[in-house]
Design a protein around this motif. Structure first.
Motif, mmCIF file in Angstrom:
data_model
loop_
_atom_site.group_PDB
_atom_site.id
_atom_site.type_symbol
_atom_site.label_atom_id
_atom_site.label_comp_id
_atom_site.label_asym_id
_atom_site.label_seq_id
_atom_site.Cartn_x
_atom_site.Cartn_y
_atom_site.Cartn_z
ATOM 1 N N THR A 1 22.721 60.446 22.522
ATOM 2 C CA THR A 1 23.160 59.105 22.924
ATOM 3 C C THR A 1 22.777 58.086 21.851
ATOM 4 O O THR A 1 21.640 58.056 21.382
ATOM 5 N N ASP A 2 23.731 57.270 21.470
ATOM 6 C CA ASP A 2 23.498 56.205 20.489
ATOM 7 C C ASP A 2 23.008 54.967 21.236
ATOM 8 O O ASP A 2 23.754 54.363 22.009
ATOM 9 N N VAL A 3 21.734 54.613 21.046
ATOM 10 C CA VAL A 3 21.139 53.480 21.753
ATOM 11 C C VAL A 3 20.984 52.297 20.793
ATOM 12 O O VAL A 3 20.389 52.428 19.723
ATOM 13 N N LYS A 4 21.543 51.155 21.188
ATOM 14 C CA LYS A 4 21.429 49.927 20.396
ATOM 15 C C LYS A 4 20.776 48.850 21.260
ATOM 16 O O LYS A 4 20.861 48.896 22.487
ATOM 17 N N ALA A 5 20.118 47.896 20.618
ATOM 18 C CA ALA A 5 19.462 46.820 21.367
ATOM 19 C C ALA A 5 19.705 45.482 20.674
ATOM 20 O O ALA A 5 19.711 45.398 19.443
ATOM 21 N N VAL A 6 19.925 44.454 21.484
ATOM 22 C CA VAL A 6 20.006 43.079 20.983
ATOM 23 C C VAL A 6 18.978 42.269 21.762
ATOM 24 O O VAL A 6 18.658 42.590 22.908
ATOM 25 N N THR A 7 18.449 41.235 21.135
ATOM 26 C CA THR A 7 17.408 40.458 21.784
ATOM 27 C C THR A 7 17.851 39.022 22.023
ATOM 28 O O THR A 7 18.763 38.505 21.365
ATOM 29 N N GLY A 8 17.194 38.401 22.964
ATOM 30 C CA GLY A 8 17.476 37.009 23.291
ATOM 31 C C GLY A 8 16.550 36.581 24.417
ATOM 32 O O GLY A 8 15.807 37.389 24.973
ATOM 33 N N LYS A 9 16.567 35.313 24.757
ATOM 34 C CA LYS A 9 15.783 34.850 25.901
ATOM 35 C C LYS A 9 16.455 35.332 27.188
ATOM 36 O O LYS A 9 17.638 35.680 27.198
ATOM 37 N N THR A 10 15.692 35.375 28.272
ATOM 38 C CA THR A 10 16.208 35.904 29.532
ATOM 39 C C THR A 10 17.501 35.206 29.946
ATOM 40 O O THR A 10 18.474 35.857 30.351
ATOM 41 N N HIS A 11 17.551 33.878 29.805
ATOM 42 C CA HIS A 11 18.761 33.148 30.230
ATOM 43 C C HIS A 11 19.958 33.462 29.321
ATOM 44 O O HIS A 11 21.102 33.188 29.680
ATOM 45 N N GLU A 12 19.700 34.057 28.150
ATOM 46 C CA GLU A 12 20.793 34.478 27.266
ATOM 47 C C GLU A 12 21.245 35.918 27.585
ATOM 48 O O GLU A 12 22.418 36.257 27.417
ATOM 49 N N ILE A 13 20.299 36.747 28.048
ATOM 50 C CA ILE A 13 20.613 38.142 28.351
ATOM 51 C C ILE A 13 21.494 38.253 29.588
ATOM 52 O O ILE A 13 22.430 39.066 29.642
ATOM 53 N N VAL A 14 21.233 37.433 30.604
ATOM 54 C CA VAL A 14 21.980 37.519 31.870
ATOM 55 C C VAL A 14 23.488 37.396 31.654
ATOM 56 O O VAL A 14 24.249 38.255 32.118
ATOM 57 N N PRO A 15 23.998 36.369 30.949
ATOM 58 C CA PRO A 15 25.454 36.301 30.740
ATOM 59 C C PRO A 15 25.999 37.436 29.873
ATOM 60 O O PRO A 15 27.156 37.845 30.038
ATOM 61 N N LEU A 16 25.167 37.983 28.965
ATOM 62 C CA LEU A 16 25.628 39.118 28.153
ATOM 63 C C LEU A 16 25.928 40.320 29.033
ATOM 64 O O LEU A 16 26.901 41.053 28.800
ATOM 65 N N VAL A 17 25.087 40.520 30.060
ATOM 66 C CA VAL A 17 25.320 41.635 30.988
ATOM 67 C C VAL A 17 26.562 41.355 31.835
ATOM 68 O O VAL A 17 27.417 42.226 32.015
ATOM 69 N N LYS A 18 26.668 40.139 32.353
ATOM 70 C CA LYS A 18 27.817 39.791 33.206
ATOM 71 C C LYS A 18 29.135 39.908 32.459
ATOM 72 O O LYS A 18 30.143 40.353 33.006
ATOM 73 N N GLU A 19 29.132 39.498 31.201
ATOM 74 C CA GLU A 19 30.353 39.520 30.394
ATOM 75 C C GLU A 19 30.597 40.882 29.740
ATOM 76 O O GLU A 19 31.505 41.029 28.926
ATOM 77 N N LYS A 20 29.730 41.862 30.058
ATOM 78 C CA LYS A 20 29.869 43.243 29.569
ATOM 79 C C LYS A 20 29.756 43.349 28.045
ATOM 80 O O LYS A 20 30.308 44.268 27.431
ATOM 81 N N LYS A 21 29.030 42.404 27.450
ATOM 82 C CA LYS A 21 28.761 42.492 26.014
ATOM 83 C C LYS A 21 27.585 43.427 25.741
ATOM 84 O O LYS A 21 27.413 43.919 24.630
ATOM 85 N N VAL A 22 26.745 43.633 26.763
ATOM 86 C CA VAL A 22 25.726 44.673 26.734
ATOM 87 C C VAL A 22 25.855 45.451 28.046
ATOM 88 O O VAL A 22 26.346 44.928 29.042
ATOM 89 N N ASN A 23 25.417 46.714 28.043
ATOM 90 C CA ASN A 23 25.551 47.556 29.238
ATOM 91 C C ASN A 23 24.426 47.325 30.237
ATOM 92 O O ASN A 23 24.627 47.416 31.447
ATOM 93 N N ILE A 24 23.231 47.062 29.713
ATOM 94 C CA ILE A 24 22.042 46.913 30.541
ATOM 95 C C ILE A 24 21.214 45.755 30.011
ATOM 96 O O ILE A 24 21.105 45.557 28.801
ATOM 97 N N GLY A 25 20.621 45.002 30.930
ATOM 98 C CA GLY A 25 19.677 43.964 30.539
ATOM 99 C C GLY A 25 18.274 44.392 30.944
ATOM 100 O O GLY A 25 18.084 44.987 32.004
ATOM 101 N N LEU A 26 17.304 44.118 30.100
ATOM 102 C CA LEU A 26 15.902 44.406 30.412
ATOM 103 C C LEU A 26 15.122 43.118 30.193
ATOM 104 O O LEU A 26 14.989 42.653 29.060
ATOM 105 N N VAL A 27 14.660 42.532 31.292
ATOM 106 C CA VAL A 27 14.027 41.212 31.214
ATOM 107 C C VAL A 27 12.718 41.192 31.985
ATOM 108 O O VAL A 27 12.533 41.932 32.956
#
Length: 301
Positions: free
Chosen positions: A119-145
């Motif tokens: 499995t190819d695992v990639k990670a992007v970082t941001g503040k929690t309030h930035e990660i939430v919309p990334l998950v909703k908009e399907k720009k990332v598969n999973i959020g870890l906050v």
């Protein structure tokens, strides 16, 4: 079967008779295969001592080569498995808040990729309030906050509950105190997280509530930098308990002290995902592995 595979079986069984039974061929046929390999290579592979076979130095080298061939073939088979099933190798993109990227995520990725190496695992970082919309908009598969989120369209799975601890250099004047209270942090030289991070917000709320105002010497957004500078500057810091691995404390000559008020600074580290994402096998496997690992490491009280 390749001649090198036949040869390796003879070496491992240490007997032509046992190897012929395992390979389901007659002993004379097996002997001919070994002789053919020796002729092709131009060197004897065995010394025959009575009924016993003993490898020559050339045979030892060939056996090492045979094992390496097997290893490479297994690796190739794993790499092609996804394509044989007409599906590309799985990939996961994780959006992580900075604190979880530094403390929680490395262990989790190590555990997951050990079991699912393709499995190819990639990670992007941001503040929690930035990660939430990334998950909703399907720009990332999973959020870890490092927070518990209630957001329409998202599932939030708590992994573990954490709290802040007072971390000191082992030679700090407070290191050997029998008891410490939150008031001891007043005007204490400290290195803290940068303003705006979730942990710093948590700290400032606690300081204000307890009327405690430390002497903040530095504000940094890197766990690693804080742990290194605390000893150098002979200062104190506050770090989440989940980050305080034994090797980290030992390598940086640090000690931890627990204060009742700090144990009330509870934060829940959580996974965020959409229902659609959960139906992807690789993502569901990641979620299951995260829950198994952290529920075992941080059992509920």
């Amino acid at each position: 079967m390749e001649l090198f595979d036949v040869f390796a079986t003879v070496v491992e069984q240490q007997s032509l008779n046992k190897a012929s039974l395992l390979l389901n061929i007659s002993q004379p046929a097996l002997s001919r295969k070994i002789m053919r390999l020796e002729e092709e290579l131009g060197v004897p592979l065995f010394k025959r001592k009575g009924k016993r076979l003993e490898l020559t130095r050339a045979g030892e080298i060939c056996y090492e080569h045979a094992l390496e061939r097997k290893r490479l073939e297994r690796k190739l088979e794993q790499a092609l498995q996804g394509f044989k099933a007409h599906t590309p190798p799985a990939s996961i993109i994780i959006g992580a808040s900075l604190t979880t990227l530094q403390s929680t995520l490395p262990d989790l990725i190590t555990i997951y990729t050990r079991e699912y190496p393709m499995t190819d695992v990639k990670a992007v970082t941001g503040k929690t309030h930035e990660i939430v919309p990334l998950v909703k908009e399907k720009k990332v598969n999973i959020g870890l906050v490092a927070s518990s989120i209630s957001e329409p369209g998202l599932t939030c799975v708590p992994l573990f509950v954490d709290h802040l601890c007072l971390v000191l250099p082992v030679k700090h004047p407070f290191a050997d105190r029998s008891t410490l209270t939150i008031q001891d942090l007043h005007e204490l030289p400290m290195i803290l997280f940068s303003r705006g991070t979730w942990y710093r917000v948590l700290m400032d709320e606690m300081f204000h509530r307890c009327a405690v105002y430390p002497d903040v010497k530095m504000e940094i957004d890197s766990f690693e930098a804080i742990t290194r500078l605390v000893t150098t500057c002979e200062a104190a810091t506050l770090l989440p308990e989940s980050y305080l691995r034994h090797t980290l404390m030992e390598n940086n000559q640090l000690t931890v002290r627990y204060i009742a008020e700090l144990e009330q600074t509870k934060r829940t580290t959580s996974l965020l995902y959409t229902e659609e994402a959960f139906h992807e096998p690789s993502i569901r496997q990641f979620i299951d592995k995260a829950m198994q690992h952290y529920h075992a490491e941080f059992p509920a009280d």
